[in-house]
Design a protein around this motif. Structure first.
Motif, PDB file in Angstrom:
ATOM      1  N   ARG A  62       0.802  -1.243  -0.086  1.00  0.00           N
ATOM      2  CA  ARG A  62       0.153  -0.035  -0.106  1.00  0.00           C
ATOM      3  C   ARG A  62       0.985   1.167  -0.026  1.00  0.00           C
ATOM      4  NH1 ARG A  62      -3.530  -3.621  -0.085  1.00  0.00           N
ATOM      5  NH2 ARG A  62      -5.594  -3.519   0.261  1.00  0.00           N
ATOM      6  N   SER A  74      -3.725   7.628  -1.718  1.00  0.00           N
ATOM      7  CA  SER A  74      -3.453   6.541  -1.483  1.00  0.00           C
ATOM      8  C   SER A  74      -3.906   5.441  -2.119  1.00  0.00           C
ATOM      9  CB  SER A  74      -4.006   5.961   0.060  1.00  0.00           C
ATOM     10  OG  SER A  74      -5.363   6.031  -0.048  1.00  0.00           O
ATOM     11  N   HIS A  76      -3.116   0.964  -3.825  1.00  0.00           N
ATOM     12  CA  HIS A  76      -2.467  -0.675  -3.856  1.00  0.00           C
ATOM     13  C   HIS A  76      -1.692  -0.703  -4.730  1.00  0.00           C
ATOM     14  CE1 HIS A  76      -2.804  -4.857  -4.363  1.00  0.00           C
ATOM     15  NE2 HIS A  76      -2.155  -4.778  -3.051  1.00  0.00           N
ATOM     16  N   GLU A  98      -6.726   3.970  -4.247  1.00  0.00           N
ATOM     17  CA  GLU A  98      -7.865   3.550  -3.245  1.00  0.00           C
ATOM     18  C   GLU A  98      -8.761   4.901  -2.688  1.00  0.00           C
ATOM     19  OE1 GLU A  98      -6.427  -0.410  -1.534  1.00  0.00           O
ATOM     20  OE2 GLU A  98      -5.657   1.067  -0.318  1.00  0.00           O
TER      21      GLU A  98
END
Length: 113
Positions: A62, A74, A76, A98
């Motif tokens: 992440r 943010s 992944h 995300e």
């Protein structure tokens, strides 16, 4: 391939969209057993961090970053670790935001010694 990423610096091979990592972004990787983390900065990124795990040639992490416009983001990412003909390492990445819409692929390569 099981070469450690610890202490290696990676740079993107191409710029991404504005507000994302680009050729001026530098990733400083650390690895301990199957744990991976990195700090990154440069270009539109003031400060970024990634944390995750490694299983063989696959890194799963992440990431979170602060951009020059004061926004954060943010996501992944899953990366495949490969070796270039000159012995440097390459990470072939598939990522998904995300914190907003969007996904893509990118490539970062170890800087020359």
């Amino acid at each position: 391939m099981t070469r450690s990423l610890d202490g290696l610096v990676f740079v993107p091979v191409a710029d991404q969209a504005p507000g994302q990592v680009g050729r001026r972004t530098r990733f400083e990787y650390h690895e301990e057993e199957d744990r991976i983390w990195a700090e990154y900065r440069g270009g539109d990124v003031v400060r970024g961090y990634l944390v995750g795990t490694r299983e063989g040639d696959t890194v799963d992490f992440r990431y979170v970053q602060l951009r020059t416009d004061g926004t954060t983001a943010s996501g992944h990412c899953t990366s495949l670790v490969t070796e270039l003909p000159d012995g440097r390492l390459r990470l072939e990445e598939s990522w998904t935001w995300e914190s907003r819409e969007g996904s893509g692929t990118s490539v970062v390569e170890q800087t020359p010694a």
